[in-house]
Design a protein around this motif. Structure first.
Motif, short mmCIF file in Angstrom:
data_model
loop_
_atom_site.label_atom_id
_atom_site.label_comp_id
_atom_site.label_asym_id
_atom_site.label_seq_id
_atom_site.Cartn_x
_atom_site.Cartn_y
_atom_site.Cartn_z
N LEU A 121 1.37 6.56 12.17
CA LEU A 121 1.59 6.41 10.73
C LEU A 121 0.78 5.24 10.19
O LEU A 121 0.26 5.30 9.07
N LEU A 122 0.64 4.18 10.97
CA LEU A 122 -0.19 3.06 10.54
C LEU A 122 -1.64 3.49 10.44
O LEU A 122 -2.35 3.11 9.50
N ARG A 123 -2.11 4.29 11.40
CA ARG A 123 -3.48 4.82 11.33
C ARG A 123 -3.68 5.65 10.07
O ARG A 123 -4.68 5.51 9.36
N GLU A 124 -2.72 6.53 9.76
CA GLU A 124 -2.80 7.37 8.56
C GLU A 124 -2.81 6.50 7.30
O GLU A 124 -3.53 6.81 6.34
N THR A 125 -2.00 5.45 7.30
CA THR A 125 -1.93 4.54 6.15
C THR A 125 -3.27 3.84 5.92
O THR A 125 -3.76 3.74 4.79
N ILE A 126 -3.87 3.36 7.00
CA ILE A 126 -5.17 2.68 6.91
C ILE A 126 -6.25 3.67 6.44
O ILE A 126 -7.10 3.33 5.61
N LYS A 127 -6.20 4.88 6.95
CA LYS A 127 -7.18 5.89 6.55
C LYS A 127 -7.04 6.22 5.07
O LYS A 127 -8.04 6.30 4.33
N GLU A 128 -5.80 6.41 4.60
CA GLU A 128 -5.58 6.79 3.21
C GLU A 128 -5.98 5.68 2.24
O GLU A 128 -6.57 5.94 1.19
N ASN A 129 -5.68 4.43 2.59
CA ASN A 129 -5.92 3.33 1.66
C ASN A 129 -7.32 2.73 1.78
O ASN A 129 -7.88 2.27 0.79
N PHE A 130 -7.88 2.72 3.00
CA PHE A 130 -9.15 2.01 3.22
C PHE A 130 -10.26 2.89 3.78
O PHE A 130 -11.38 2.42 3.99
N VAL A 139 0.83 -1.20 0.00
CA VAL A 139 0.00 0.00 0.00
C VAL A 139 0.87 1.26 0.00
O VAL A 139 2.08 1.20 0.20
N GLU A 140 0.20 2.37 -0.20
CA GLU A 140 0.87 3.68 -0.13
C GLU A 140 0.96 4.10 1.33
O GLU A 140 -0.04 4.20 2.04
N ILE A 141 2.20 4.35 1.80
CA ILE A 141 2.41 4.82 3.17
C ILE A 141 2.70 6.32 3.09
O ILE A 141 3.69 6.72 2.46
N PRO A 142 1.86 7.15 3.68
CA PRO A 142 2.02 8.60 3.56
C PRO A 142 3.44 9.08 3.90
O PRO A 142 3.97 8.80 4.98
N GLY A 143 4.06 9.73 2.92
CA GLY A 143 5.40 10.28 3.11
C GLY A 143 6.52 9.28 2.93
O GLY A 143 7.71 9.64 3.05
N HIS A 144 6.19 8.02 2.62
CA HIS A 144 7.22 6.99 2.52
C HIS A 144 7.10 6.13 1.27
O HIS A 144 7.84 5.15 1.13
N GLY A 145 6.20 6.45 0.38
CA GLY A 145 6.02 5.65 -0.83
C GLY A 145 5.29 4.35 -0.56
O GLY A 145 4.66 4.16 0.48
N LYS A 146 5.41 3.40 -1.49
CA LYS A 146 4.70 2.13 -1.36
C LYS A 146 5.56 1.08 -0.66
O LYS A 146 6.77 0.99 -0.88
N ASN A 147 4.90 0.29 0.19
CA ASN A 147 5.61 -0.76 0.91
C ASN A 147 4.57 -1.67 1.57
O ASN A 147 3.37 -1.42 1.47
N ARG A 148 5.05 -2.75 2.20
CA ARG A 148 4.14 -3.58 2.99
C ARG A 148 3.52 -2.72 4.11
O ARG A 148 4.20 -1.89 4.72
N ILE A 149 2.26 -2.99 4.42
CA ILE A 149 1.57 -2.15 5.39
C ILE A 149 2.18 -2.23 6.78
O ILE A 149 2.15 -1.26 7.54
N ASP A 157 -11.73 5.35 9.93
CA ASP A 157 -11.33 6.21 11.04
C ASP A 157 -11.12 5.35 12.28
O ASP A 157 -11.96 4.51 12.63
N ILE A 158 -10.00 5.56 12.96
CA ILE A 158 -9.67 4.76 14.14
C ILE A 158 -9.43 5.69 15.32
O ILE A 158 -8.64 6.63 15.23
N GLN A 159 -10.12 5.42 16.43
CA GLN A 159 -10.06 6.29 17.60
C GLN A 159 -8.96 5.89 18.58
O GLN A 159 -8.33 6.74 19.20
N TYR A 160 -8.76 4.59 18.76
CA TYR A 160 -7.81 4.10 19.76
C TYR A 160 -6.82 3.12 19.14
O TYR A 160 -7.07 2.56 18.08
N TYR A 161 -5.70 2.91 19.85
CA TYR A 161 -4.77 1.86 19.46
C TYR A 161 -4.41 1.05 20.70
O TYR A 161 -4.49 1.54 21.84
N ALA A 162 -4.02 -0.20 20.50
CA ALA A 162 -3.53 -1.04 21.58
C ALA A 162 -2.46 -1.97 21.02
O ALA A 162 -2.74 -2.77 20.14
N ILE A 163 -1.22 -1.81 21.50
CA ILE A 163 -0.12 -2.67 21.10
C ILE A 163 0.05 -3.72 22.19
O ILE A 163 0.34 -3.38 23.35
N VAL A 164 -0.17 -4.97 21.85
CA VAL A 164 -0.15 -6.04 22.85
C VAL A 164 1.02 -6.98 22.58
O VAL A 164 1.15 -7.52 21.48
#
Length: 310
Positions: free
Chosen positions: A132-141, A111-121, A144-151
């Motif tokens: 940046l992952l939120r922005e990538t998901i928003k741009e490609n798909f 996918v297109e990663i904002p400011g970084h060109g195309k690469n694996r998501i 809108d995402i309100q929260y994140y959780a890294i587990v």
């Protein structure tokens, strides 16, 4: 005089009732806090690795369809600063529809990663964290995402072992062992946290990552079915405490309790799921010697829109 005495007795009665109610509320908060702290202490005693509680910038917002979306990221970073997200999911709760949805995004999606060109998501997380992952998901798909959780995966193991002392019932389709640190035999069985983690991470067969994502979604649904409703609610503060040392999130404890309690108190815990890219909207590709999934952005975006609007 008789009326006044009756009125005074009535006031005393209501004061007593209010006092008892207040006592229950205070007792409930105290019990919840104690259980939460007990869960945290229990995890810290067993922990090999914990997640650095780094504060990430995250400019998320509420879903335009009225739902609350949480970006769930599975990590096995072991302290690495620029690790890629091993698992990418979006969990969605809609309070009005009382519905729960799960979107799994294949990590090799190109996918297109904002400011970084195309690469694996999943490289978006390594380059710019959850924002940046939120922005990538928003741009490609257009989600809108309100929260994140890294587990961290160790947190997953401890959470499963605490919530399900007998394990989670799973029908394992084949023997699994390669690169998962455990051996899992085929058949219907109860898996503890370590073996369940191996089951959802296994991808060394013909279907590769597609099978892994399917197993992850199946396990989430199985966990939902095997939770015991109202009987599980008292355990919720401790479960949140157990996972806290292994999670980095912009959700506060109140947010997690609210969403978790609402889920556990429902009789119907059906979780609708979607895999991205959807069938017929991707093809294998080779980019500079790396295998990726070349996706049809518009087809996938439309499939997601229909899925979220149901």
């Amino acid at each position: 005089m008789r009326y006044e005495r009756h009125k005074k007795k009535k006031k005393k009665k209501w004061k007593a009732v209010l006092f008892v109610i207040l006592l229950f509320i205070v007792g409930g908060f105290a019990y919840s806090y104690f259980q939460y702290k007990q869960g945290v202490s229990q995890s810290l005693e067993k922990a090999k690795n914990t997640v650095e509680q780094k504060e990430y910038k995250f400019n998320g917002k509420k879903d335009r369809y009225g739902g609350t979306n949480v970006l769930l990221l599975g990590s096995d970073s072991r302290g690495e600063e620029h690790s890629r997200a091993d698992t990418i999911m979006i969990a969605r709760y809609h309070p009005d529809k009382k519905s729960y949805k799960l979107i799994s995004i294949m990590r090799d999606s190109y996918v297109e990663i904002p400011g970084h060109g195309k690469n694996r998501i999943n490289t978006a997380f390594a380059k710019g964290g959850p924002e940046l992952l939120r922005e990538t998901i928003k741009e490609n798909f257009d989600i809108d995402i309100q929260y994140y959780a890294i587990v961290d995966f160790e947190g997953f193991v401890q959470l499963i072992d605490e919530a399900f002392p007998k394990g989670v019932e799973v029908n394992v389709e084949k023997e699994m062992s390669h690169n998962i640190d455990v051996v899992i035999k085929p058949g219907l069985q109860y898996l503890d946290g370590e073996h369940l983690l191996g089951y959802v991470r296994f991808r060394h067969d013909k279907v590769g990552d597609f099978g892994r994502v399917q197993r992850q979604q199946e396990v989430v649904k199985q966990i939902g079915k095997q939770l015991t409703g109202i009987q599980t609610i008292p355990k919720l503060p401790k479960l949140i405490g157990v996972v806290t040392p292994f999670i980095n999130t912009n959700m506060d404890t109140g947010d997690m309790l609210y969403i978790g309690k609402d889920f556990l108190s429902k009789d119907n815990r059906n979780i609708d799921s979607l895999r991205v890219p959807v069938d017929g909207a991707w093809e294998d590709a080779d980019v500079n010697g790396a295998e990726v999934l070349a996706i049809d952005v518009e087809k996938n975006k439309e499939a997601i829109r229909e899925f979220l609007q149901k």
